[in-house]
Structures are given as structure tokens and as C-alpha cells.
Design an enzyme around this catalytic site. Structure first.
Site, PDB file in Angstrom:
ATOM      1  N   TYR A 131      45.506  37.363  42.633  1.00 16.59           N
ATOM      2  CA  TYR A 131      45.988  38.699  42.240  1.00 16.59           C
ATOM      3  C   TYR A 131      46.227  39.575  43.473  1.00 16.59           C
ATOM      4  O   TYR A 131      45.853  40.742  43.498  1.00 16.59           O
ATOM      5  CB  TYR A 131      44.965  39.375  41.317  1.00 16.59           C
ATOM      6  CG  TYR A 131      44.712  38.673  39.997  1.00 16.59           C
ATOM      7  CD1 TYR A 131      45.701  37.918  39.382  1.00 16.59           C
ATOM      8  CD2 TYR A 131      43.483  38.787  39.354  1.00 16.59           C
ATOM      9  CE1 TYR A 131      45.473  37.281  38.170  1.00 16.59           C
ATOM     10  CE2 TYR A 131      43.251  38.164  38.136  1.00 16.59           C
ATOM     11  CZ  TYR A 131      44.253  37.405  37.553  1.00 16.59           C
ATOM     12  OH  TYR A 131      44.024  36.793  36.346  1.00 16.59           O
TER      13      TYR A 131
ATOM     14  N   ASP B 124      38.014  39.778  30.182  1.00 17.95           N
ATOM     15  CA  ASP B 124      38.645  39.411  31.460  1.00 17.95           C
ATOM     16  C   ASP B 124      38.306  40.469  32.498  1.00 17.95           C
ATOM     17  O   ASP B 124      37.692  41.508  32.178  1.00 17.95           O
ATOM     18  CB  ASP B 124      40.166  39.227  31.303  1.00 17.95           C
ATOM     19  CG  ASP B 124      40.718  38.165  32.255  1.00 17.95           C
ATOM     20  OD1 ASP B 124      40.518  38.316  33.484  1.00 17.95           O
ATOM     21  OD2 ASP B 124      41.343  37.202  31.792  1.00 17.95           O
TER      22      ASP B 124
ATOM     23  N   GLY C 265      35.070  42.690  32.049  1.00 19.96           N
ATOM     24  CA  GLY C 265      33.812  42.090  32.468  1.00 19.96           C
ATOM     25  C   GLY C 265      34.027  40.925  33.410  1.00 19.96           C
ATOM     26  O   GLY C 265      35.149  40.448  33.580  1.00 19.96           O
TER      27      GLY C 265
ATOM     28  N   HIS D 210      38.998  24.398  34.628  1.00 21.12           N
ATOM     29  CA  HIS D 210      39.755  23.666  35.662  1.00 21.12           C
ATOM     30  C   HIS D 210      39.952  24.498  36.939  1.00 21.12           C
ATOM     31  O   HIS D 210      40.393  23.978  37.949  1.00 21.12           O
ATOM     32  CB  HIS D 210      41.092  23.134  35.116  1.00 21.12           C
ATOM     33  CG  HIS D 210      42.159  24.155  34.917  1.00 21.12           C
ATOM     34  ND1 HIS D 210      43.462  23.826  34.614  1.00 21.12           N
ATOM     35  CD2 HIS D 210      42.129  25.515  34.980  1.00 21.12           C
ATOM     36  CE1 HIS D 210      44.179  24.916  34.503  1.00 21.12           C
ATOM     37  NE2 HIS D 210      43.407  25.961  34.709  1.00 21.12           N
ATOM     38  N   ASP D 211      39.588  25.788  36.875  1.00 25.33           N
ATOM     39  CA  ASP D 211      39.697  26.632  38.082  1.00 25.33           C
ATOM     40  C   ASP D 211      38.511  26.450  39.033  1.00 25.33           C
ATOM     41  O   ASP D 211      38.562  26.894  40.178  1.00 25.33           O
ATOM     42  CB  ASP D 211      39.706  28.125  37.697  1.00 25.33           C
ATOM     43  CG  ASP D 211      40.991  28.550  37.011  1.00 25.33           C
ATOM     44  OD1 ASP D 211      42.001  27.829  37.132  1.00 25.33           O
ATOM     45  OD2 ASP D 211      40.969  29.603  36.353  1.00 25.33           O
TER      46      ASP D 211
ATOM     47  N   ASN E 221      47.938  20.617  41.560  1.00 29.28           N
ATOM     48  CA  ASN E 221      48.206  22.058  41.544  1.00 29.28           C
ATOM     49  C   ASN E 221      46.905  22.864  41.624  1.00 29.28           C
ATOM     50  O   ASN E 221      46.832  23.885  42.317  1.00 29.28           O
ATOM     51  CB  ASN E 221      48.969  22.398  40.263  1.00 29.28           C
ATOM     52  CG  ASN E 221      49.706  23.688  40.382  1.00 29.28           C
ATOM     53  OD1 ASN E 221      50.361  23.944  41.391  1.00 29.28           O
ATOM     54  ND2 ASN E 221      49.577  24.530  39.380  1.00 29.28           N
TER      55      ASN E 221
ATOM     56  N   GLN F 186      45.688  25.632  44.447  1.00 25.37           N
ATOM     57  CA  GLN F 186      45.601  27.046  44.057  1.00 25.37           C
ATOM     58  C   GLN F 186      44.250  27.528  43.583  1.00 25.37           C
ATOM     59  O   GLN F 186      44.082  28.717  43.358  1.00 25.37           O
ATOM     60  CB  GLN F 186      46.604  27.303  42.939  1.00 25.37           C
ATOM     61  CG  GLN F 186      47.945  26.817  43.382  1.00 25.37           C
ATOM     62  CD  GLN F 186      49.077  27.466  42.689  1.00 25.37           C
ATOM     63  OE1 GLN F 186      49.014  28.631  42.339  1.00 25.37           O
ATOM     64  NE2 GLN F 186      50.112  26.705  42.511  1.00 25.37           N
TER      65      GLN F 186
HETATM   66  C1  LIG Z   1      43.809  30.186  34.719  1.00 23.15           C
HETATM   67  S1  LIG Z   1      43.654  31.768  33.993  1.00 23.15           S
HETATM   68  C2  LIG Z   1      43.601  31.344  32.260  1.00 23.15           C
HETATM   69  C3  LIG Z   1      43.959  32.508  31.382  1.00 23.15           C
HETATM   70  C4  LIG Z   1      43.994  32.187  29.891  1.00 23.15           C
HETATM   71  N1  LIG Z   1      42.727  31.711  29.412  1.00 23.15           N
HETATM   72  C5  LIG Z   1      45.104  31.208  29.613  1.00 23.15           C
HETATM   73  O1  LIG Z   1      44.826  30.023  29.415  1.00 23.15           O
HETATM   74  O2  LIG Z   1      46.267  31.629  29.603  1.00 23.15           O
HETATM   75  C6  LIG Z   1      42.010  32.237  34.345  1.00 23.15           C
HETATM   76  C7  LIG Z   1      41.633  33.555  33.730  1.00 23.15           C
HETATM   77  O3  LIG Z   1      40.260  33.805  34.037  1.00 23.15           O
HETATM   78  C8  LIG Z   1      40.125  35.150  34.438  1.00 23.15           C
HETATM   79  N2  LIG Z   1      38.943  35.261  35.294  1.00 23.15           N
HETATM   80  C9  LIG Z   1      38.763  34.717  36.517  1.00 23.15           C
HETATM   81  N3  LIG Z   1      37.540  35.011  36.991  1.00 23.15           N
HETATM   82  C10 LIG Z   1      36.938  35.764  36.049  1.00 23.15           C
HETATM   83  C11 LIG Z   1      35.660  36.368  35.958  1.00 23.15           C
HETATM   84  N4  LIG Z   1      34.766  36.236  36.948  1.00 23.15           N
HETATM   85  N5  LIG Z   1      35.360  37.072  34.848  1.00 23.15           N
HETATM   86  C12 LIG Z   1      36.282  37.208  33.841  1.00 23.15           C
HETATM   87  N6  LIG Z   1      37.506  36.637  33.869  1.00 23.15           N
HETATM   88  C13 LIG Z   1      37.832  35.929  34.963  1.00 23.15           C
HETATM   89  C14 LIG Z   1      41.407  35.434  35.164  1.00 23.15           C
HETATM   90  O4  LIG Z   1      41.668  36.816  35.305  1.00 23.15           O
HETATM   91  C15 LIG Z   1      42.423  34.718  34.282  1.00 23.15           C
HETATM   92  O5  LIG Z   1      42.867  35.529  33.228  1.00 23.15           O
END
Ligand SMILES: C[S@@+](CC[C@H](N)C(=O)[O-])C[C@H]1O[C@@H](n2cnc3c(N)ncnc32)[C@H](O)[C@@H]1O
Length: 346
Positions: free
Chosen positions: A130, A193, A218, A238-239, A303, A307
Site C-alpha cells: 500500500y 481489515d 483492526g 498465502h501471504d 507470485n 510480492q
Molecule cells: C491478499 S489480500 C486478500 C483480500 C481479500 N480477502 C480477498 O481475497 O480479496 C490480504 C488482505 O489482508 C489485509 N491485511 C493484511 N494484514 C492485515 C492485518 N494485520 N490485519 C487486518 N487485515 C490485514 C489486507 O489489507 C488485504 O485486504
């Protein structure tokens, strides 16, 4: 599609070729160029290439030849379509491909390439993702669009109607949550989120007053999680590394409060029906047990390397992560498209 083919697709999307022809086609090349303010000859080259890629049609029975949209381009490549994937293509073209240029470095170092590609430190992963308001919005819109295609099969893989209070952890702009609330009229869905994401959601995707979907700011790694019967984790695990996944999953209460009626889960080849109680719905693309396929998921995993801090996993690997957090009963529904649904209960 090979890379050059994709670049043709990206350019045609960026220029608005598919929007124009969906709205005002068929048009000849000069007409397209005039409306898009592009070079007539170069436009004809692009249009003819799109025809060979079956993204457009060309009617040579009229003179000059007229170009028109196809069902595929009207459905997925025109901005106005409910199934449009244009933000996803734009994010892929501008951001994703820039990190892919550093794949060899990623493999050497075993880490994402935000620093090399954008000069953005990824010590805090989502600060890098972001890194500007524009990037944040494009990323969130790109992810949101994919649920137009993949949401319904994923959310109906199991009967989720017994779960009255659902929390979509990291639910972004709330696209999946809205679909969930529409499919299960007795459910209320909270999208948790990061504050900067909820701010974007409230501005760009406001909810109707009486919506059964609400946003909650949150940090799912630190803040208390809301009470819910079902937590959705769509493209979240997966992140992250295995350790971070275990930490997150351990924060999810298995049995927050008794459900009014037990979840009814259709018989599964993976085991007996789910037990009553709180659950976790994981939505991810699954690798085969030996990690050697399918190719689409392997490419997603590359990917993720470029990332994120994570990778794609097999059903067995998700089972191990969920079981370590006490969710030892797992049912898997794959074959739904790119994403599988995994419903875990304690
Ligand atoms: C890969 S995206 C997936 C978004 C959604 N679940 C989708 O599949 O379209 C990861 C999401 O996790 C949120 N996220 C990352 N770290 C976070 C945290 N510590 N607390 C809350 N949300 C978080 C990001 O802002 C993002 O919206």
C-alpha cells in the site's frame, strides 16, 4: 497466453479499446483511433492483433472493415461489465510484472522484490503493498473484481447458512462479504481489515444503511477478533510464513458461542460431516500434494514469493496449519476453479 500476447491485451485495456467497442462498436480502425486519440495505423495493427487473439471480431464484408467486441471482451474486458477484470489486468500490467522482472533475485534471496521494483521496504509487508493511495486502491479493486468470477462457487461449496455471524478477516473492500450476505440471507458479515483499507472501502464501496455487511478496522495479528460463528480467510494465509499463519489461526476462537443449529455440511470424500461449532473457511488455490502442479497455482506461488512473505500450499499443508490451531476436522472442496474452499472446525 505468452507475454507478448498479454502485453497486447494490457495495452488494449489501458487504451479503452474494449470499452469503446462494447459501447459504440462496431467501428472501423479510423473511427476507433479518432475516439481514443491514437495513431490510426498503429491502432489498426493493435486491433488486428486482438482479432487474431480472438478478443475482437473484424467484419470485412463492409468497407472499411469494422471491429467489434466478442462475448469474452464484453464480459471480462469492458469496465462497465459486472464481471469486468480490468483492474486486475491493470494491476498485473503495472505492478505485478515489475516484480516478476526480478525473479532471479527473488530466488537467490528467498524474499519479495518490493525494494528492487519500487524502492519500498517490505519490513511491514502491507506498507510496501500500500505504498501509495493509488496503489492501495488498485490492489484492492483488483482483488475485489476476482470475486465476481470466483466468489459464488467458493461460497456455495459448503452450506454456510448455519453460520449466522461471519467475519471475513482481511476482507478488503468487502466484495466476498457482500456475496456471502446475499447468498445467506440470515447471516451478518463483518469485514475486518486495516484502518487504511476500511477508509478506502467506505469511500469507494459504501454500504447501504441497512446492510448486513459492516466494516471493522483492526489488525488481525494483534487486536481482539470479533465474536463470530465462522471466520473467512480468503487469500490471507498465502501471504504469510507458516509461523505467521499459525499465530493468526491460533487467535481464532473455535467455539465462540453455541450456534442456534449445527452447520449442515454435505458429505465429503475427505471425511465425515463437520461438527457443530465455530469454523474457519479458508479460500486458497491448492497445490497438489507433491507440489508439482497445477501450473496455475505454481505460478501464483512464484507470485507470492515476489510480492509477499508466503506461498501457495497443498490441502495437507493447510490441514497441518489448521490442526496446530485446534481445527483438526477439515473438509476440502476443490475443482471449483482457481480457488478451493476448505472448511475447518475443531
Ligand atoms: C491478499 S489480500 C486478500 C483480500 C481479500 N480477502 C480477498 O481475497 O480479496 C490480504 C488482505 O489482508 C489485509 N491485511 C493484511 N494484514 C492485515 C492485518 N494485520 N490485519 C487486518 N487485515 C490485514 C489486507 O489489507 C488485504 O485486504
Amino acid at each position: 497466453m505468452s507475454d507478448k500476447r498479454k502485453l497486447v491485451l494490457f495495452a488494449a485495456c489501458e487504451l479503452g479499446v474494449f470499452d469503446l467497442l462494447a459501447e459504440a462498436g462496431p467501428l472501423d480502425a479510423i473511427g476507433v483511433a479518432a475516439r481514443l486519440d491514437t495513431s490510426p495505423q498503429a491502432t489498426e495493427t493493435l486491433l488486428d492483433t486482438c482479432v487474431s487473439l480472438r478478443l475482437l471480431t473484424r467484419d470485412a464484408t463492409v468497407s472499411p472493415a469494422a471491429y467489434g467486441s466478442t462475448r469474452l471482451s464484453r464480459t471480462f474486458l469492458a469496465r462497465g461489465s459486472p464481471l469486468s477484470q480490468t483492474h486486475l489486468l491493470s494491476y498485473t500490467a503495472t505492478t505485478v510484472y515489475r516484480t516478476w522482472a526480478h525473479l532471479a533475485s527473488a530466488v537467490r534471496e528467498g524474499r519479495n522484490q518490493h525494494l528492487r521494483a519500487f524502492g519500498a521496504s517490505s519490513r511491514d509487508l502491507f506498507s510496501a503493498i500500500y505504498r501509495s493511495e493509488e496503489e492501495r486502491l488498485l490492489f484492492l479493486r483488483a482483488l475485489q473484481q476476482t470475486w465476481g468470477v470466483h466468489g459464488p462457487p467458493t461460497l456455495t461449496a459448503f452450506d454456510l447458512s448455519p453460520f449466522a455471524r461471519i467475519c471475513d478477516l482481511g476482507g478488503g473492500l468487502g466484495g466476498l462479504a457482500r456475496q456471502c450476505a446475499a447468498l445467506y440471507p440470515n447471516s451478518r458479515v463483518t469485514v475486518l481489515d486495516l484502518p487504511e483499507v476500511v477508509a478506502v472501502a467506505r469511500t469507494h464501496c459504501p454500504l447501504p444503511q441497512d446492510a448486513r455487511v459492516n466494516f471493522l478496522e483492526g489488525d488481525f495479528l494483534r487486536d481482539p477478533l470479533p465474536v463470530a460463528d465462522l471466520f473467512i480467510l480468503a487469500r490471507i494465509l498465502h501471504d504469510w510464513t507458516d509461523d505467521r499463519c499459525r499465530h493468526l489461526l491460533a487467535r481464532i476462537p473455535g467455539f465462540p458461542v453455541p450456534l442456534s443449529r449445527p452447520p449442515v455440511v454435505s458429505p465429503s470424500p475427505d471425511g465425515p460431516g463437520a461438527r457443530a461449532g465455530g469454523g474457519v473457511l479458508v479460500v486458497e488455490s491448492l497445490l497438489d500434494a507433491d507440489g508439482r502442479g497445477p501450473l496455475a497455482t505454481q505460478l501464483l506461488s512464484v507470485n507470492m514469493l515476489l510480492q509477499t512473505e508466503g506461498r501457495e500450499r497443498s490441502a495437507g499443508e493447510y490441514h497441518a496449519l489448521l490442526a496446530a490451531a485446534g481445527f483438526s476436522h477439515l473438509q476440502v472442496r476443490s475443482g471449483l476453479g482457481l480457488y478451493a474452499a476448505l472448511l475447518a472446525t475443531q
